[in-house]
Design a protein around this motif. Structure first.
Motif, PDB file in Angstrom:
ATOM      1  N   ALA A 192      -0.722 -17.515   0.895  1.00 42.46           N
ATOM      2  CA  ALA A 192      -1.015 -16.516  -0.122  1.00 42.46           C
ATOM      3  C   ALA A 192      -2.139 -15.610   0.350  1.00 42.46           C
ATOM      4  CB  ALA A 192      -1.400 -17.193  -1.434  1.00 42.46           C
ATOM      5  N   ILE A 193      -2.141 -14.405  -0.185  1.00 45.53           N
ATOM      6  CA  ILE A 193      -3.242 -13.468   0.058  1.00 45.53           C
ATOM      7  C   ILE A 193      -3.855 -13.135  -1.297  1.00 45.53           C
ATOM      8  CG2 ILE A 193      -3.811 -11.103   0.718  1.00 45.53           C
ATOM      9  CD1 ILE A 193      -3.353 -12.466   3.165  1.00 45.53           C
ATOM     10  N   GLN A 194      -5.181 -13.163  -1.363  1.00 48.73           N
ATOM     11  CA  GLN A 194      -5.855 -12.852  -2.618  1.00 48.73           C
ATOM     12  C   GLN A 194      -6.642 -11.561  -2.521  1.00 48.73           C
ATOM     13  OE1 GLN A 194      -7.027 -17.125  -4.380  1.00 48.73           O
ATOM     14  NE2 GLN A 194      -8.465 -16.264  -2.950  1.00 48.73           N
ATOM     15  N   ARG A 195      -6.677 -10.843  -3.605  1.00 47.28           N
ATOM     16  CA  ARG A 195      -7.555  -9.679  -3.714  1.00 47.28           C
ATOM     17  C   ARG A 195      -8.421  -9.864  -4.952  1.00 47.28           C
ATOM     18  NH1 ARG A 195      -3.420  -7.800  -1.215  1.00 47.28           N
ATOM     19  NH2 ARG A 195      -3.775  -6.403   0.531  1.00 47.28           N
ATOM     20  N   ILE A 196      -9.705  -9.653  -4.776  1.00 44.08           N
ATOM     21  CA  ILE A 196     -10.643  -9.916  -5.862  1.00 44.08           C
ATOM     22  C   ILE A 196     -11.323  -8.638  -6.300  1.00 44.08           C
ATOM     23  CG2 ILE A 196     -12.701 -11.200  -6.505  1.00 44.08           C
ATOM     24  CD1 ILE A 196     -11.939 -13.222  -4.395  1.00 44.08           C
ATOM     25  N   THR A 197     -11.265  -8.349  -7.563  1.00 42.05           N
ATOM     26  CA  THR A 197     -11.969  -7.189  -8.089  1.00 42.05           C
ATOM     27  C   THR A 197     -12.625  -7.572  -9.415  1.00 42.05           C
ATOM     28  OG1 THR A 197      -9.928  -6.458  -9.157  1.00 42.05           O
ATOM     29  CG2 THR A 197     -10.419  -5.488  -7.031  1.00 42.05           C
ATOM     30  N   ALA A 198     -13.405  -6.648  -9.934  1.00 42.78           N
ATOM     31  CA  ALA A 198     -14.028  -6.857 -11.239  1.00 42.78           C
ATOM     32  C   ALA A 198     -13.435  -5.849 -12.217  1.00 42.78           C
ATOM     33  CB  ALA A 198     -15.536  -6.662 -11.141  1.00 42.78           C
ATOM     34  N   ILE A 199     -13.215  -6.264 -13.448  1.00 41.06           N
ATOM     35  CA  ILE A 199     -12.662  -5.352 -14.459  1.00 41.06           C
ATOM     36  C   ILE A 199     -13.386  -5.525 -15.791  1.00 41.06           C
ATOM     37  CG2 ILE A 199     -10.333  -5.306 -13.491  1.00 41.06           C
ATOM     38  CD1 ILE A 199      -9.925  -7.260 -16.143  1.00 41.06           C
TER      39      ILE A 199
ATOM     40  N   ASP B 245     -11.965  -3.716  -2.264  1.00 38.65           N
ATOM     41  CA  ASP B 245     -11.170  -4.899  -2.540  1.00 38.65           C
ATOM     42  C   ASP B 245     -11.653  -5.989  -1.611  1.00 38.65           C
ATOM     43  OD1 ASP B 245      -9.498  -4.285  -4.556  1.00 38.65           O
ATOM     44  OD2 ASP B 245      -7.659  -4.493  -3.413  1.00 38.65           O
ATOM     45  N   PHE B 246     -11.890  -7.147  -2.150  1.00 45.41           N
ATOM     46  CA  PHE B 246     -12.240  -8.255  -1.272  1.00 45.41           C
ATOM     47  C   PHE B 246     -11.013  -9.123  -1.096  1.00 45.41           C
ATOM     48  CE2 PHE B 246     -16.270  -6.661  -2.596  1.00 45.41           C
ATOM     49  CZ  PHE B 246     -17.052  -6.803  -1.473  1.00 45.41           C
TER      50      PHE B 246
END
Lengths: 256, 256
Positions: A192-199, B245-246
Motif C-alpha cells: 500500500a501507499i499512504q498519503r497524509i494530509t491535514a483537513i 503531501d507526505f
DNA sequence: GAGTGGTCTAGACCACGGG
DNA sequence: CCGTGGTCTAGACCACTCT
C-alpha cells in the motif's frame, strides 16, 4: 549463554509457526507484542543481536531485519557499541506509520476495547478520486464501506473504503473486518501507499467524531495493491489528532 | 550483461566515493536523484537485482538495501516475478516520511527555488515541551530558531528548532542550514523520531502561511538524537497541507 | 580489551509470474 | 520453462562504547 533467556522468551517454539510468514516478520511480531503488553519493560535491554540469533535459532541477518522494523516503529532504539533498548512509550496512542494495519488489532494490543459502527455499505458510481486511485472508468461501480471506529467507547476515526465491484461484489456482507472478507475471496492487498494530509472537518464529520466543525484532523489516503500490482482498495481515513499520534523513525544521512 | 547499462549509470565510479557513507546509502541517493531529475523515467524498469549488483560491483544484499529505501519512499515499486519499476509521481509535492531532512535539498531536487526567512533567533527559557524532549531543567536555556520556508516564492512551512545551549551557544550565527553549523561544531543528529498530528493554525501562523485562521495544517515534531542517544534537537514544523503531501510505503502482513 | 551494533560478502533455495 | 524478487545462511571486518 544459557542463562540469558530465563523466560525462554526467544526460543523458536515461542514465536515461529510454519505458514505464518517469514521468520523476521514473526520474530518482529513476537517482540513487538512482548513490548506492548509489558513483558519487556521500557528502557530494558534486548539481548545482543548475536545472542538473540543463537537463542532464536536464526541468523544474525534475520534478527537484524526484525529489529529494524521495531526501530522504524519507534519501539526500540539502537546505539552502536551499547545495545538495543526498549523505548518508553508516551501516554498518547501512538501508531507506527510503517505498519498501519488493523485498527482492531492495534487497539487489542493496547488493551483497549474496540468497536465499529457501519455508516454505509453499498455499490455506487465512483468519485473522480476513486476512479483515479482504482483505475476504473466512471461507468463502472465501486463498493463502498464507511465505518466509525471507537476505542473504549470514544469515537476515534472515520474510514471509508472503496473497492472495484468485481473485487467486492457484495459489500453488505462485510461485518467486522474488510480484510478477512477479501482474503476469503482470494485477495487482500500485499502493498500500500499512504498519503497524509491535514483537513478541517466538515460539520457532519465533526459530529461523528465529537469535535467542533472545522477542527483539524489527519486524513490518510491509502491505496492498496494486489501482488500483481492492480490497485483494489482506496481507503480514506479521518483520524482525531487530539488522541492519535503517528510516529516514525527517521534515518538521517551519514557523513557528508 | 555488458550491453544492459548503456549510460554506465550504475558503474561504481558513478555513485561511490570513499568517506561519504555506506554503499547502500550512496547507491540509494544515486538512483533517487536519477529518478528525481528524469534520467530514469516513470514506469521504466530497473535492472534486475542480480544484474544491478554486478553492474554496481556490490553484493545483491547491498542492492536490496538500497532499493528497499526507494520503495519505502514510494519512488519504486517491486513486483515479484516481474521486476522493479519507477513509480509515476503525482503533481503535488510529495515528501517521503522516511527521509524528511533538508527542506532546501528537497526543493532543489524538485527544481524549485527555496528561501528561508528567519523570524526569531536567540536563547530562551524552555517550554515544557522542550524540557521534556531535550531532557533539560527549566532553569537552563534553549537556543531557538524560527524560520519561514518558501519555495518559488510561496510560503510553505514554519519551522521552529530548539537545542540545548551547550549544543548551540550562538544561535544568531545560523544563517542558512542549521545542520551545517551543527556539523562544524562536531555533532548533528544521527537519528530522529517524528510525531505527526493535525492542528488548526493560530492567527499569526495563518498570516505567515497565507492561509485563513483555523485552517488545518500538518504539525511534525521531530526529536533528533546524537549517536550517543542524547536528544539535542526538537523541531516543530507546520506544513501547508494544501501543497504538501507526505507519502510512505506500507508493507502489509503476510499470510495469516 | 571486550562487547556492541553497522556494513558487506557469496551463495543458496523458495514463490511467483509471464519480459 | 526461465527470470524475477523474497528469504535466509555463515562468516567477516569495521566503528564505536563502556569499563
Amino acid at each position: 549463554m544459557d542463562g540469558s533467556d530465563p523466560d525462554g522468551l526467544y526460543g523458536p517454539a515461542r514465536w515461529y509457526r510454519d505458514g505464518l510468514g517469514p521468520r523476521y516478520r514473526q520474530l518482529y511480531r513476537h517482540i513487538s507484542s512482548a513490548i506492548a503488553d509489558g513483558r519487556l519493560e521500557a528502557d530494558s535491554q534486548l539481548p545482543p543481536e548475536r545472542d538473540l540469533a543463537e537463542l532464536a535459532d536464526v541468523s544474525r541477518v534475520t534478527v537484524r531485519k526484525a529489529v529494524a522494523q521495531l526501530v522504524s516503529d519507534g519501539l526500540v532504539e539502537q546505539r552502536r557499541g551499547a545495545g538495543s533498548f526498549v523505548r518508553a512509550q508516551g501516554p498518547k496512542l501512538e501508531q507506527s506509520l510503517s505498519t498501519l494495519t488493523s485498527f482492531t488489532e492495534y487497539m487489542l494490543a493496547r488493551g483497549k476495547s474496540s468497536a465499529s459502527q457501519v455508516l454505509l455499505r453499498g455499490l455506487f458510481a465512483p468519485t473522480p478520486d476513486e476512479s483515479i486511485a482504482l483505475g476504473i472508468s466512471s461507468s463502472e461501480r465501486v463498493a463502498r464501506i464507511e465505518r466509525l471506529r471507537h476505542a473504549d467507547g470514544v469515537p476515534m476515526a472515520i474510514e471509508r473504503s472503496s473497492l472495484p465491484e468485481d473485487i467486492l461484489p457484495y459489500p453488505e456482507r462485510v461485518e467486522t473486518s474488510l480484510y478477512t472478507v477479501l482474503r476469503e475471496n482470494g485477495g487482500a492487498p500485499a502493498r500500500a501507499i499512504q498519503r497524509i494530509t491535514a483537513i478541517n472537518l466538515a460539520a457532519h464529520e465533526a459530529r461523528l467524531l465529537n469535535l467542533a466543525e472545522g477542527a483539524a484532523a489527519l486524513r490518510i489516503d491509502r491505496t492498496g495493491y494486489l501482488a500483481s500490482g492492480r490497485p483494489i482498495e482506496f481507503t480514506r481515513g479521518l483520524y482525531r489528532s487530539d488522541i492519535y499520534d503517528f510516529v516514525a523513525e527517521l534515518r538521517l544521512d551519514g557523513p557528508s
